[in-house]
Write a protein that holds these residues in place. Sequence first.
Motif, PDB file in Angstrom:
ATOM      1  N   ILE A   1      39.807  49.536  37.686  1.00 29.78           N
ATOM      2  CA  ILE A   1      38.385  49.957  37.769  1.00 29.78           C
ATOM      3  C   ILE A   1      38.122  50.737  36.423  1.00 29.78           C
ATOM      4  N   LEU A   2      39.221  52.080  36.417  1.00 31.16           N
ATOM      5  CA  LEU A   2      39.238  52.845  35.112  1.00 31.16           C
ATOM      6  C   LEU A   2      39.592  52.500  33.469  1.00 31.16           C
ATOM      7  N   SER A   3      40.032  51.288  34.181  1.00 31.58           N
ATOM      8  CA  SER A   3      40.740  51.382  32.681  1.00 31.58           C
ATOM      9  C   SER A   3      39.867  49.728  32.070  1.00 31.58           C
ATOM     10  N   THR A   4      39.256  49.072  33.208  1.00 29.71           N
ATOM     11  CA  THR A   4      38.069  47.620  33.258  1.00 29.71           C
ATOM     12  C   THR A   4      36.447  48.051  32.727  1.00 29.71           C
ATOM     13  N   GLU A   5      35.863  48.781  33.580  1.00 28.34           N
ATOM     14  CA  GLU A   5      34.961  49.018  33.833  1.00 28.34           C
ATOM     15  C   GLU A   5      34.053  50.177  33.193  1.00 28.34           C
ATOM     16  N   LYS A   6      33.344  49.573  32.208  1.00 26.52           N
ATOM     17  CA  LYS A   6      32.237  50.426  31.579  1.00 26.52           C
ATOM     18  C   LYS A   6      31.644  51.506  31.937  1.00 26.52           C
ATOM     19  N   PRO A   7      31.352  52.085  33.169  1.00 26.87           N
ATOM     20  CA  PRO A   7      31.004  53.253  33.189  1.00 26.87           C
ATOM     21  C   PRO A   7      31.597  54.331  33.520  1.00 26.87           C
ATOM     22  N   PHE A   8      32.675  53.350  33.937  1.00 30.30           N
ATOM     23  CA  PHE A   8      34.257  55.032  33.663  1.00 30.30           C
ATOM     24  C   PHE A   8      34.688  55.265  32.281  1.00 30.30           C
ATOM     25  N   GLN A   9      34.117  54.529  31.433  1.00 30.48           N
ATOM     26  CA  GLN A   9      34.702  55.136  30.188  1.00 30.48           C
ATOM     27  C   GLN A   9      34.298  56.553  29.621  1.00 30.48           C
ATOM     28  N   HIS A  10      33.732  56.881  30.214  1.00 31.15           N
ATOM     29  CA  HIS A  10      33.168  58.398  29.491  1.00 31.15           C
ATOM     30  C   HIS A  10      34.006  58.948  30.727  1.00 31.15           C
ATOM     31  N   LEU A  11      33.450  58.951  31.969  1.00 32.52           N
ATOM     32  CA  LEU A  11      35.422  59.611  33.096  1.00 32.52           C
ATOM     33  C   LEU A  11      36.410  59.371  32.326  1.00 32.52           C
ATOM     34  N   LYS A  12      36.976  58.397  31.805  1.00 36.14           N
ATOM     35  CA  LYS A  12      38.571  58.365  31.752  1.00 36.14           C
ATOM     36  C   LYS A  12      38.575  59.314  30.362  1.00 36.14           C
ATOM     37  N   SER A  13      38.025  58.944  29.403  1.00 34.75           N
ATOM     38  CA  SER A  13      38.035  59.592  27.842  1.00 34.75           C
ATOM     39  C   SER A  13      38.180  61.139  28.326  1.00 34.75           C
ATOM     40  N   SER A  14      37.726  62.014  29.155  1.00 34.26           N
ATOM     41  CA  SER A  14      36.803  62.979  29.898  1.00 34.26           C
ATOM     42  C   SER A  14      38.288  64.090  30.055  1.00 34.26           C
ATOM     43  N   VAL A  15      38.996  62.509  31.364  1.00 36.42           N
ATOM     44  CA  VAL A  15      39.830  63.077  32.290  1.00 36.42           C
ATOM     45  C   VAL A  15      41.317  63.288  30.712  1.00 36.42           C
ATOM     46  N   ASP A  16      40.936  62.491  29.978  1.00 35.16           N
ATOM     47  CA  ASP A  16      41.830  62.290  28.884  1.00 35.16           C
ATOM     48  C   ASP A  16      41.903  63.522  28.080  1.00 35.16           C
ATOM     49  N   GLY A  17      40.715  63.909  28.067  1.00 38.28           N
ATOM     50  CA  GLY A  17      40.662  65.098  26.589  1.00 38.28           C
ATOM     51  C   GLY A  17      41.289  66.811  27.637  1.00 38.28           C
ATOM     52  N   TYR A  18      40.688  66.469  29.094  1.00 38.66           N
ATOM     53  CA  TYR A  18      41.270  67.412  29.509  1.00 38.66           C
ATOM     54  C   TYR A  18      43.166  67.905  30.059  1.00 38.66           C
ATOM     55  N   ARG A  19      43.600  66.726  30.249  1.00 38.04           N
ATOM     56  CA  ARG A  19      44.756  66.133  30.069  1.00 38.04           C
ATOM     57  C   ARG A  19      45.035  67.498  28.341  1.00 38.04           C
ATOM     58  N   ALA A  20      44.813  66.521  27.194  1.00 37.95           N
ATOM     59  CA  ALA A  20      45.175  67.340  25.925  1.00 37.95           C
ATOM     60  C   ALA A  20      45.560  69.013  26.244  1.00 37.95           C
ATOM     61  N   VAL A  21      43.912  69.560  27.171  1.00 39.26           N
ATOM     62  CA  VAL A  21      43.998  70.999  27.001  1.00 39.26           C
ATOM     63  C   VAL A  21      44.890  70.728  28.306  1.00 39.26           C
ATOM     64  N   ASP A  22      45.344  70.660  29.450  1.00 42.45           N
ATOM     65  CA  ASP A  22      46.523  70.702  30.030  1.00 42.45           C
ATOM     66  C   ASP A  22      48.126  70.942  29.896  1.00 42.45           C
ATOM     67  N   GLU A  23      47.783  70.571  28.504  1.00 40.52           N
ATOM     68  CA  GLU A  23      49.401  69.807  28.034  1.00 40.52           C
ATOM     69  C   GLU A  23      49.645  70.447  26.519  1.00 40.52           C
ATOM     70  N   PHE A  24      47.990  71.240  25.980  1.00 38.59           N
ATOM     71  CA  PHE A  24      48.730  72.363  24.595  1.00 38.59           C
ATOM     72  C   PHE A  24      49.837  72.031  24.461  1.00 38.59           C
ATOM     73  N   SER A  25      49.709  72.973  25.331  1.00 42.68           N
ATOM     74  CA  SER A  25      51.964  74.116  25.629  1.00 42.68           C
ATOM     75  C   SER A  25      53.071  73.227  25.770  1.00 42.68           C
ATOM     76  N   LYS A  26      52.982  72.185  25.725  1.00 37.50           N
ATOM     77  CA  LYS A  26      53.915  70.944  25.927  1.00 37.50           C
ATOM     78  C   LYS A  26      53.880  70.589  25.095  1.00 37.50           C
ATOM     79  N   ILE A  27      52.659  69.794  24.099  1.00 39.13           N
ATOM     80  CA  ILE A  27      52.722  69.062  22.557  1.00 39.13           C
ATOM     81  C   ILE A  27      53.045  70.264  21.360  1.00 39.13           C
ATOM     82  N   PHE A  28      52.510  71.329  21.676  1.00 35.96           N
ATOM     83  CA  PHE A  28      53.081  72.705  21.027  1.00 35.96           C
ATOM     84  C   PHE A  28      53.186  73.978  21.012  1.00 35.96           C
ATOM     85  N   PRO A  29      55.206  73.376  21.433  1.00 38.12           N
ATOM     86  CA  PRO A  29      55.177  75.460  22.400  1.00 38.12           C
ATOM     87  C   PRO A  29      55.580  76.814  21.099  1.00 38.12           C
TER      88      PRO A  29
END
Length: 93
Positions: free
Chosen positions: A10-38
Amino acid sequence: MNNYKSISEILSTEKPFQHLKSSVDGYRAVDEFSKIFPELSKVAKAKKYDNGILFIHTENSVWRSELNLNKQTMLKKINAYFEKKIINNIKFI
């Protein structure tokens, strides 16, 4: 007949969930920033994600200026880490 879809389908194919999916990905970037740039963990911390923009708090204005000069490199590294474009811009605060 089974008409059920998994959440990942559903998250990968349904248009209504695209905003939710991009937000989740963005918050993953916040959470994993220290892993990307230790190496930056003592001087910069990702604080929030909003509409394609990652907000990073820096220890002082010198680091803010230095990181701002390397913004494009950071964007490429973050998006490469996730293997897709998640972050469009970085703002240093």
